[in-house]
Design an enzyme around this catalytic site. Structure first.
Site, PDB file in Angstrom:
ATOM      1  N   ASP A 520      36.237  45.141  42.855  1.00 20.13           N
ATOM      2  CA  ASP A 520      37.540  45.094  42.191  1.00 20.13           C
ATOM      3  C   ASP A 520      37.506  45.646  40.776  1.00 20.13           C
ATOM      4  OD1 ASP A 520      39.585  44.084  43.734  1.00 20.13           O
ATOM      5  OD2 ASP A 520      38.941  42.015  43.488  1.00 20.13           O
TER       6      ASP A 520
HETATM    7  C1  GLC Z   1      38.378  40.200  38.325  1.00 22.65           C
HETATM    8  C2  GLC Z   1      37.073  39.692  38.855  1.00 22.65           C
HETATM    9  C3  GLC Z   1      36.882  40.020  40.294  1.00 22.65           C
HETATM   10  C4  GLC Z   1      38.087  39.626  41.051  1.00 22.65           C
HETATM   11  C5  GLC Z   1      39.358  40.220  40.449  1.00 22.65           C
HETATM   12  C6  GLC Z   1      40.575  39.756  41.205  1.00 22.65           C
HETATM   13  O1  GLC Z   1      38.388  41.558  38.321  1.00 22.65           O
HETATM   14  O2  GLC Z   1      35.989  40.158  38.127  1.00 22.65           O
HETATM   15  O3  GLC Z   1      35.737  39.378  40.788  1.00 22.65           O
HETATM   16  O4  GLC Z   1      37.964  40.056  42.370  1.00 22.65           O
HETATM   17  O5  GLC Z   1      39.463  39.825  39.129  1.00 22.65           O
HETATM   18  O6  GLC Z   1      41.760  40.143  40.642  1.00 22.65           O
HETATM   19  C1  GLC Z   2      36.023  38.864  44.211  1.00 23.56           C
HETATM   20  C2  GLC Z   2      37.166  39.251  45.098  1.00 23.56           C
HETATM   21  C3  GLC Z   2      36.772  40.256  46.137  1.00 23.56           C
HETATM   22  C4  GLC Z   2      36.021  41.372  45.521  1.00 23.56           C
HETATM   23  C5  GLC Z   2      34.847  40.879  44.687  1.00 23.56           C
HETATM   24  C6  GLC Z   2      34.132  41.982  43.968  1.00 23.56           C
HETATM   25  O1  GLC Z   2      35.134  38.047  44.929  1.00 23.56           O
HETATM   26  O2  GLC Z   2      37.723  38.145  45.755  1.00 23.56           O
HETATM   27  O3  GLC Z   2      37.913  40.754  46.789  1.00 23.56           O
HETATM   28  O4  GLC Z   2      35.569  42.209  46.554  1.00 23.56           O
HETATM   29  O5  GLC Z   2      35.326  39.965  43.739  1.00 23.56           O
HETATM   30  O6  GLC Z   2      34.897  42.535  42.961  1.00 23.56           O
END
Ligand code: GLC
Ligand code: GLC
Length: 848
Positions: A520
């Site tokens: 993400d």
């Molecule tokens: C932030 C986090 C990530 C998560 C995302 C969701 O970027 O670091 O882990 O998946 O928020 O919006």
């Molecule tokens: C968080 C989010 C997932 C994402 C991950 C890596 O766990 O829930 O959707 O893939 O972060 O960013």
């Protein structure tokens, strides 16, 4: 250092100190009604949707500290008062214990010769949380105790509850009847649901207005009513509604008494929502409006109200609440429901169980990992002590991955979820990134354009069919964006998912990344310079350049799975078409996606390499190593093994593999959120436990069982238990991330419970390391284990039959089935048939 111990026989973790490094929580509920509960009884409850249908209140920006609210009990004993869970009263206890079990939590405390045990659980198929409170007098004289209960109502919509004070301070409404406090806020207008909190005993007082109970300047630690030893008998009218009972309990020496509290949620039919409406009821039927009567004195289903709503309001039809209260009015009935819950979990967990040389592995596989898979299946990333429940609903990629570890437990629920998810897909094959569980509609605030999303749907469907053999799911008419007129068979959704990748390739014939792929925080089209902008939704570039090697690897892996499925269903032309695309993708990966010693991660918007030795920081990333190997890239020519060795060398730490290395020390506008975190945290070189599993799987695929299992033990909670003071989070569930080697607090975990780590680690250990893998026509046996193991056994239920599998390893190899017998007969290859005969079958595999 430990703060408790595993009690495998009862499938419990027993916490022996209330002062765990962080609150250690559990989840209650398995379908509609859910609760979070900490080891000191903090937490909250909701119905289906933690944002839109929150029942009790919690101050989530206090998390992970446990001061946000809970279902609290206070015991007044003479001038003293205390709480069985230590908090909130925080009086020292002579005994404390919290047992988190499968869907229940038991908290026991003792002080001054009185002990109190509270069992919290949500009965199966019931929208209610039960608190069974047992008080015991361990002294030689009579004890006269006053027990106060306390919960705080949330004004249903958790977001609105925490922002719209100017309105909400004037909406709170309750009814009190007998020993039951009803939460009817907004019931008179557009809600046909209410909640209640009742006890199966006469009360000597109550409060339903928070200020009256706690005091304007008081707190949960010492509510004024408790300090005074007297309820205020307050009726909430606006401000903050709560529910507190006061029950007098007299205990002879050695005597024990049990009370049952029920926190229930009820939905009424719109035109039957009122028991009586103002002006339509004769005075005679109004009953006694002044003195609350115990619920035991109120005939179940009676319309007679012993306490009418104040101010001449209409009165809720409580028929369903009466029925529920009646059902749980006795200790015996509650014990029966509790035992049913235990049985339910015993049955669920018996679908996959193992006995290996490692006790810690067994307790993860047989109990806690599968339990966490159920929790993530139910809640996606919505509600934990690290997720507010307001921000996110069900994630498209998250929930599809969660299915992988859950599908064997209750395949029918997995099927339903797949259709719900696919119904939020968009016509071009892309997908809404999240949807709300109550409405099942895609969330517009976040939208779509995360280009890995569509592929996870394919993987989930493949896993479902391999588990069940139910190909009919492919024919289910499924809409796009929940628009019924667009419904088309699910198989068409899968095709569009595949085509979404094929139709969105970049300059190197690798998939365009969109807003982000699985990571993400790798936001290659964002280029944000405004503080406060969301990295997930801001897009400043047209997105036609930045490419993801991870999605390429996913496509090679999942595309091939899709082609195989198409072949199975007779669609050879489609299978051939996609096989050819997969080959092209592999070629593109090996041409432009390999960096000499590992797979590249991406190309950025300038067409520059990401995750390359040419970069100063972030030279190597974990995700593409796992997925390119799963996608069978570099297997023959040693490049895959080289990549795995690089993971070990550059990413490996004693607490797990970091996501990337070196971490980013400053902000890279062209990379986005990943570079906002300090080095060692989250996606910036943290140990993201989710993708550690992909490396375990890749090692297993490469037949290096020693390494696969080594990585498994570095992050599996049962193994982290012994250094709980460093790790700090629950030793019975995975956390999303552990601070990496560059971090100040290396080894400290964050974001426990709701993470794809649960399902992927279950897949890694159950299907790849222990190697019991469902397939279209049977179960494949392909272990990749430590050479030191002599063997192990697995019991697997599969399509109605039970397989008792013994794996022997006399030659002490890491992989490779030499011979296989089923019910004494030799089998060629390593797939045992799907008998679907409800029978029990004995399987023996010898490695060598
Ligand atoms: C932030 C986090 C990530 C998560 C995302 C969701 O970027 O670091 O882990 O998946 O928020 O919006
Ligand atoms: C968080 C989010 C997932 C994402 C991950 C890596 O766990 O829930 O959707 O893939 O972060 O960013």
């Amino acid at each position: 250092m430990q703060f408790g111990y595993f009690n495998d026989a009862d499938k419990e973790y027993v916490i022996t100190s209330p002062k765990t490094p962080y609150p250690w929580i559990n989840y209650l509920g398995s379908d509609g009604f859910f609760s979070l509960i900490s080891n000191t009884a903090g937490g909250y409850s909701f119905y289906k949707d933690v944002k839109l249908r929150r029942i009790t209140r919690f101050r989530y920006n206090n998390v992970p500290l446990d001061l946000g609210g809970g279902r609290y009990y206070y015991i007044c004993d003479g001038d003293d008062f205390w709480s069985p869970g230590w908090a909130p009263a925080k009086k020292e206890l002579s005994f404390y214990e919290c047992r988190h079990g499968m869907g229940y939590t038991k908290i026991k405390g003792a002080r001054n010769g009185v002990s109190a045990e509270v069992t919290y659980f949500v009965p199966l198929n019931e929208n209610a949380e039960i608190h069974k409170v047992t008080l015991k007098n361990d002294t030689k004289s009579i004890k006269k105790i006053r027990l106060f209960s306390f919960i705080e109502w949330c004004l249903w919509n958790a977001q609105d509850d925490s922002t719209n004070f100017q309105r909400n301070f004037s909406t709170g409404a309750v009814e009190i009847e007998g020993s039951v406090i009803y939460h009817k806020t907004e019931y008179k207008e557009r809600r046909d649901h209410y909640a209640f909190f009742g006890v199966n005993a006469p009360i000597s007082g109550f409060d339903s207005d928070r200020e009256s109970f706690i005091g304007t300047y008081g707190g949960f630690e010492a509510p004024e009513a408790v300090v005074r030893g007297e309820s205020g008998n307050s009726i909430a009218n606006g401000w903050s509604p709560c529910a507190s009972h006061c029950v007098d309990v007299e205990l002879a020496p050695g005597e024990e008494k049990t009370l049952v509290f029920v926190l229930g949620y009820i939905e009424n039919e719109h035109d039957k929502k009122w028991a009586y409406q103002t002006g339509t009821l004769s005075e005679a039927n109004k009953g006694d409006t002044t003195s609350p009567k115990p619920v035991s004195q109120i005939a179940a289903g009676a319309l007679v109200q012993s306490y009418s709503a104040p101010n001449g309001e209409n009165v809720i039809d409580k028929t369903k609440a009466y029925a529920m209260l009646k059902k749980y009015a006795t200790t015996e009935a509650v014990d029966k429901a509790f035992n049913e819950l235990k049985e339910y979990w015993n049955t669920l967990l018996s679908k996959y169980s193992c006995k290996t040389p490692e006790e810690k592995t067994d307790r993860m596989v047989n109990i806690w990992n599968q339990y966490q898979c159920m929790v993530t299946f139910n809640l996606s990333r919505s509600a934990s002590y690290f997720e507010s429940g307001i921000g996110r609903g069900m994630g498209f990629r998250d929930s599809n991955q969660d299915l992988l570890g859950f599908v064997h437990q209750i395949p029918d629920r997995a099927r339903e979820r797949i259709i719900d998810l696919a119904s939020t897909q968009l016509e071009d094959g892309g997908a809404y990134h999240q949807y709300q569980p109550l409405t099942k509609k895609g969330n517009d605030e976040i939208g779509g354009n995360f280009n890995d999303d569509p592929l996870w749907l394919v993987l989930a469907v493949v896993a479902y069919i391999k588990e069940t053999g139910d190909y009919s799911i492919l024919d289910v008419p499924t809409p796009f964006d929940n628009k019924p007129e667009t419904a088309t068979p699910l198989s068409d959704h899968l095709k569009r998912s595949i085509d979404h990748v094929i139709n969105n390739l970049g300059p190197h014939a690798l998939p365009l990344i969109g807003r982000a792929d699985w990571n993400d925080c790798l936001n290659l089209n964002c280029f944000s310079t405004e503080s406060g902008e969301s990295f997930q939704t801001t897009t400043s570039k047209d997105g036609r350049v930045a490419e993801s090697v991870m999605i390429a690897g996913m496509f090679a892996y999942i595309g091939e799975e899709y082609a195989e499925l198409m072949r199975k269903t007779g669609n050879t032309a489609e299978a051939d078409r996609v096989d050819a695309e997969v080959e092209k993708m592999r070629a593109a990966i090996m041409k432009d996606g390999y960096d000499g010693e590992w797979f590249l991660r991406a190309y950025d918007d300038f067409g520059k390499k990401v995750g390359s030795k040419e970069n100063e920081e972030g030279k190597i990333f974990i995700e593409s190593q796992g997925f390119c190997i799963l996608g069978k890239c570099g297997i023959e020519d040693g490049k895959a093994l080289k990549a795995l060795d690089s993971c070990d060398k550059y990413l490996g730490t004693k607490y797990g593999l970091v996501l990337n290395n070196p971490g980013f020390t400053h902000y890279y506008v062209e990379y986005g959120e990943i570079s906002t975190y300090p080095c060692g945290y989250k996606e910036n070189a943290g140990i993201f436990c989710h993708n550690n599993a992909w490396i375990m799987i890749a090692e297993a695929v490469m037949k290096r069982g020693d390494k696969a299992f080594d990585y498994y033990t570095r992050i599996a909670p049962a193994y982290t238990e012994e250094y709980s003071e460093v790790h700090r989070l629950e030793p019975y569930c995975y956390a999303q991330m552990v601070a990496g080697k560059d971090a100040k607090r290396f080894g400290e975990a964050k974001n426990s419970w709701l993470t794809g780590t649960a399902s992927w680690n279950f897949v890694a250990i159950s299907q790849y390391i222990l190697g019991i893998k469902p397939d279209y026509d049977g179960i494949e046996i392909d272990p990749s284990i430590p050479a030191s193991w002599d063997g192990y056994t697995v019991t697997r239920e599969f399509r109605g039959a039970t397989y008792n599998i013994t794996v022997k390893n006399p030659a002490h190899v890491q992989a490779g089935v030499k011979s296989l017998t089923v019910d004494g007969k030799a089998v060629d290859g390593n797939v045992i048939p799907a008998f679907t005969d409800n029978g029990v079958h004995t399987v023996e595999a010898v490695l060598g």
